[in-house]
Design an enzyme around this catalytic site. Structure first.
Site, PDB file in Angstrom:
ATOM      1  N   CYS A 118       0.527  -1.130   0.295  1.00  0.00           N
ATOM      2  CA  CYS A 118      -0.166  -0.105   0.017  1.00  0.00           C
ATOM      3  C   CYS A 118       1.103   0.853  -0.452  1.00  0.00           C
ATOM      4  CB  CYS A 118      -1.102   0.118   0.812  1.00  0.00           C
ATOM      5  SG  CYS A 118      -2.048  -1.178   1.928  1.00  0.00           S
ATOM      6  N   ARG A 158       5.783  -0.030  -5.539  1.00  0.00           N
ATOM      7  CA  ARG A 158       5.446  -0.720  -4.289  1.00  0.00           C
ATOM      8  C   ARG A 158       4.628  -2.113  -4.972  1.00  0.00           C
ATOM      9  NH1 ARG A 158       6.675   2.720   0.137  1.00  0.00           N
ATOM     10  NH2 ARG A 158       5.473   1.681   0.714  1.00  0.00           N
ATOM     11  N   TRP A 209      -3.148  -2.999  -1.574  1.00  0.00           N
ATOM     12  CA  TRP A 209      -2.258  -4.102  -1.769  1.00  0.00           C
ATOM     13  C   TRP A 209      -3.392  -5.141  -0.794  1.00  0.00           C
ATOM     14  CZ3 TRP A 209       0.388  -8.210   1.117  1.00  0.00           C
ATOM     15  CH2 TRP A 209       1.089  -8.864   0.440  1.00  0.00           C
ATOM     16  N   ASN A 242      -3.273   2.399   5.766  1.00  0.00           N
ATOM     17  CA  ASN A 242      -1.770   1.305   5.179  1.00  0.00           C
ATOM     18  C   ASN A 242      -1.508   0.562   6.655  1.00  0.00           C
ATOM     19  OD1 ASN A 242      -1.730   2.193   3.143  1.00  0.00           O
ATOM     20  ND2 ASN A 242       0.896   3.006   3.053  1.00  0.00           N
ATOM     21  N   GLY A 243      -1.571  -0.662   6.437  1.00  0.00           N
ATOM     22  CA  GLY A 243      -0.930  -1.555   7.868  1.00  0.00           C
ATOM     23  C   GLY A 243      -1.992  -2.309   8.157  1.00  0.00           C
ATOM     24  N   GLU A 247      62.604  -7.203  18.542  1.00  0.00           N
ATOM     25  CA  GLU A 247      62.396  -5.815  18.757  1.00  0.00           C
ATOM     26  C   GLU A 247      61.061  -5.615  18.821  1.00  0.00           C
ATOM     27  OE1 GLU A 247      63.498  -3.321  19.373  1.00  0.00           O
ATOM     28  OE2 GLU A 247      62.227  -1.808  18.398  1.00  0.00           O
ATOM     29  N   LYS A 272      57.727  -3.764  21.075  1.00  0.00           N
ATOM     30  CA  LYS A 272      57.351  -3.179  20.726  1.00  0.00           C
ATOM     31  C   LYS A 272      56.244  -3.476  20.518  1.00  0.00           C
ATOM     32  CE  LYS A 272      59.642  -0.031  19.694  1.00  0.00           C
ATOM     33  NZ  LYS A 272      60.530  -0.878  19.886  1.00  0.00           N
ATOM     34  N   GLU A 312      55.201  -2.847  24.485  1.00  0.00           N
ATOM     35  CA  GLU A 312      55.574  -1.344  24.999  1.00  0.00           C
ATOM     36  C   GLU A 312      54.112  -0.409  24.703  1.00  0.00           C
ATOM     37  OE1 GLU A 312      60.030   0.594  24.508  1.00  0.00           O
ATOM     38  OE2 GLU A 312      59.294  -0.313  22.845  1.00  0.00           O
ATOM     39  N   HIS A 324      62.323 -26.922  21.516  1.00  0.00           N
ATOM     40  CA  HIS A 324      63.050 -26.320  23.565  1.00  0.00           C
ATOM     41  C   HIS A 324      61.969 -26.669  24.800  1.00  0.00           C
ATOM     42  CE1 HIS A 324      65.888 -29.014  21.376  1.00  0.00           C
ATOM     43  NE2 HIS A 324      66.545 -27.875  20.137  1.00  0.00           N
ATOM     44  N   LYS A 355      61.895   8.331  28.238  1.00  0.00           N
ATOM     45  CA  LYS A 355      62.176   8.292  26.820  1.00  0.00           C
ATOM     46  C   LYS A 355      63.832   8.433  26.947  1.00  0.00           C
ATOM     47  CE  LYS A 355      62.251   8.649  22.181  1.00  0.00           C
ATOM     48  NZ  LYS A 355      61.564   7.342  21.750  1.00  0.00           N
TER      49      LYS A 355
END
Ligand code: AGP
Length: 570
Positions: free
Chosen positions: A2, A27, A74, A100-101, A443, A447, A450, A466, A565
């Site tokens: 609708c 629709r 519809w 509608n609904g 390394e 990182k 840290e 091991h 630092k």
């Protein structure tokens, strides 16, 4: 489905509402009708079939009305007949309304009205609303509607004209879309704002038992007991006039539009350099996405099919368990929504009643809802916490085509976004490598420690058996640095040992290798270089890995706790 259209203003109201119905034609419908007030009498026309049939009949009349309402029906309650077509009236024909609904308690209301001597002419639930308002009317139309609304159950959008108020239309909305368009000394009403966007982009969305008295110069909105200040909003550009172009049907045009609509869905979202996705419209915090433990997908029809595909992708690629439900079934399962659930509601239109009802259900239970939708301003977009847009442009053909492929693209990008977060939650990592890659591992692990405070250990890969192998398992992923050519074959053997113990492996490698890809879970490639120099690109990747994990975990990256630092003490 609708569609409603209404107009009040100086233009020919009948012409405008017929044109409005044409814009809603896509629709799907089986009958159409319209009504207005002329010389304090309701005038109307309603016909089964196409809008052209209605128009032919209307042209035989000499309707001159300042305001008009119209609808394409519809059929739900009652067959597609002229009697059941809208508008419907009260006994005195003092009012006409379109709807509608579904009025869920129409049987009870009908029985009560029949006891009061009201007789019904149609099989529709809509006719009950007309009689109910008339029953309460004593000169105060708003008051009568407020009383009626308090009795109605269901989801409904209604447009109404009354013979005592010829130059106004009244809109009533409850959990069904209805939008007022505000023009220059004129106003429009439609269940789909696209139908009036040609005239005005200023709109007011109604919902939740709201009632609007719409005149050319003023539009006032009320609840069942008070007046309400509603916000105006501006409709998006995409609500322009639709056109079939050189195609015979919208559906064919939309099928052929897919190269472009897929490009639109991808554009500025797929970041090739980083192999991930970015959604500008997504304002969920990283921590919200990280807390997602499972996904519940809700949708209907074609959108549900896209949801099923998304569930496979989320499970396989992002390792997030995803459940897909048909909205209409889900509503009645009284579902449990455990914490950590993200609900994804997929709907092209954003107006599918079952999907909207299902998201209301999950929201009431505290879930976060991510919409995947094509229509800006739709109910889904307004009610979901966030929405990812398809950007496919209007889909006019009833059969969904381009929306499906766009849904799959958007959902695969979302999967990618989620998959890229999968290393964030681990509390422990191993970094393994041989020769030049061994110190590079140390390394890389440093990182990560840290920046993100995650326990990360760098080891020479050959040393793992091991001792450290005891720690390998699903909870401790391995970052394998595979860019040392001399020890590459040996390293693959070590990775096989890890895989045999269910360890998850992220490899950083310099050359495409099918064998490696078969062993590990993910690979990040760096440019090929001499072994000594491979340290540099591999390190950059480990730095970025640490950075991104730390950022997603919300760390203070530039100033890690307890660290300085320059350490100027022994
Ligand atoms: C299929 O071609 C359909 N028109 C239908 O199944 C549709 O997908 C369904 O009604 C859901 O619509 P939505 O995506 O607008 O929610």
């Amino acid at each position: 489905m609708c569609g409603i259209f209404g107009y009040v203003g100086a233009r020919n109201a009948i012409d405008i509402v017929i044109e409005g119905l044409r814009r809603l034609e896509y629709r799907g419908y089986d009958s159409a009708g319209l009504a207005g007030v002329q010389e304090n009498q309701i005038v109307f026309s309603k016909e089964v079939g196409k809008i052209s049939v209605l128009e032919r009949e209307v042209r035989k009349q000499t309707f001159q009305v300042p305001a008009a309402i119209a609808q394409t029906r519809w059929a739900t309650h009652g067959k597609a007949t002229q009697v059941n077509a809208h508008p419907h009236f009260d006994k005195e024909r003092s009012l006409a309304l379109v709807h509608n609904g579904i009025i869920e308690n129409h049987d009870d209301l009908r029985r009560g009205l029949k006891d009061q001597g009201v007789s019904f002419v149609s099989e529709t639930d809509t006719e009950v609303v007309a009689h109910l308002i008339a029953y309460h009317y004593d000169g105060d139309l708003l008051g009568a509607i407020q009383q009626a609304v308090a009795q109605l159950k269901g989801a409904y959008a209604v447009a109404l004209v009354h013979r005592d108020f010829p130059d106004q239309i009244i809109a009533i909305a409850h959990e069904a879309p209805l939008v007022i368009g505000i023009g220059n000394h004129e106003a429009f009403l439609s269940s789909d704002p696209r139908a009036f966007a040609f005239y005005t982009r200023q709109a007011i969305y109604l919902s939740n038992s709201e009632i609007a008295i719409i005149k050319a110069e003023t539009q006032h909105v009320y609840s069942t007991h008070a007046s309400i200040d509603k916000e105006y909003c501006l409709l998006e550009q995409e609500f322009g006039e639709p056109s079939k172009g050189e195609f015979e049907h919208y559906t064919l045009k939309e099928i052929y539009e897919q190269p472009q609509t897929i490009r639109n869905a991808l554009a500025s979202r797929f970041v090739v350099e980083y192999g991930t996705a970015i959604f500008e419209e997504l304002t969920f915090e990283d921590r919200d996405l990280l807390s997602v433990e499972r996904v519940l997908i809700l949708a209907c029809g074609t959108s549900w099919h896209a949801g099923c595909i998304a569930a496979y992708m989320l499970g396989e690629l992002a390792h997030i368990s995803a459940q897909v439900e048909i909205s209409s079934e889900f509503r009645y399962k009284n579902p449990l929504i455990p914490p950590g659930t993200l609900v994804i509601a997929i709907s092209q239109s954003g107006e599918t009643a079952d999907t909207i009802a299902a998201i209301r259900e999950v929201k009431a239970k505290g879930a976060r809802v991510l919409g995947v939708c094509n229509v800006q301003g739709s109910t889904l977009v307004r009610e979901a916490d966030e929405t990812l847009f398809l950007k496919a442009g209007p889909e006019i053909g009833v059969c969904s085509t381009k929306a499906f492929t766009s849904q799959v693209v958007v959902l695969s990008l979302f999967t990618l976004l989620m998959a890229r977060r999968k290393y964030v939650d681990y509390e422990s990592f191993f970094f393994l490598g041989r020769r030049y890659m061994y110190p590079t591992c140390l390394e890389g692990a440093l990182k990560l420690k840290e920046m993100s405070y995650i326990n990360a250990n760098g080891y020479a890969a050959g040393e793992v058996k091991h001792g450290p192998l005891a720690l390998i398992g699903e909870q401790c992923p391995v970052v394998a640095l595979c860019a040392d050519r001399i020890t590459y074959g040996k390293l693959l053997g070590n990775l096989m040992e890890i895989k045999a113990r269910h360890g998850k492996i992220l490899a950083i490698a310099s050359q495409k290798d099918r064998h490696l890809e078969e062993i590990v879970d993910d690979v990040i490639y760096v440019p090929v270089s001499r072994d000594e120099l491979a340290v540099i690109p591999v390190t950059v990747v480990t730095q970025l890995l640490a950075y991104n994990i730390a950022q997603l975990r919300g760390m203070d990256i530039d100033h890690p706790r307890h660290l300085a630092k320059s350490v100027t003490v022994e």
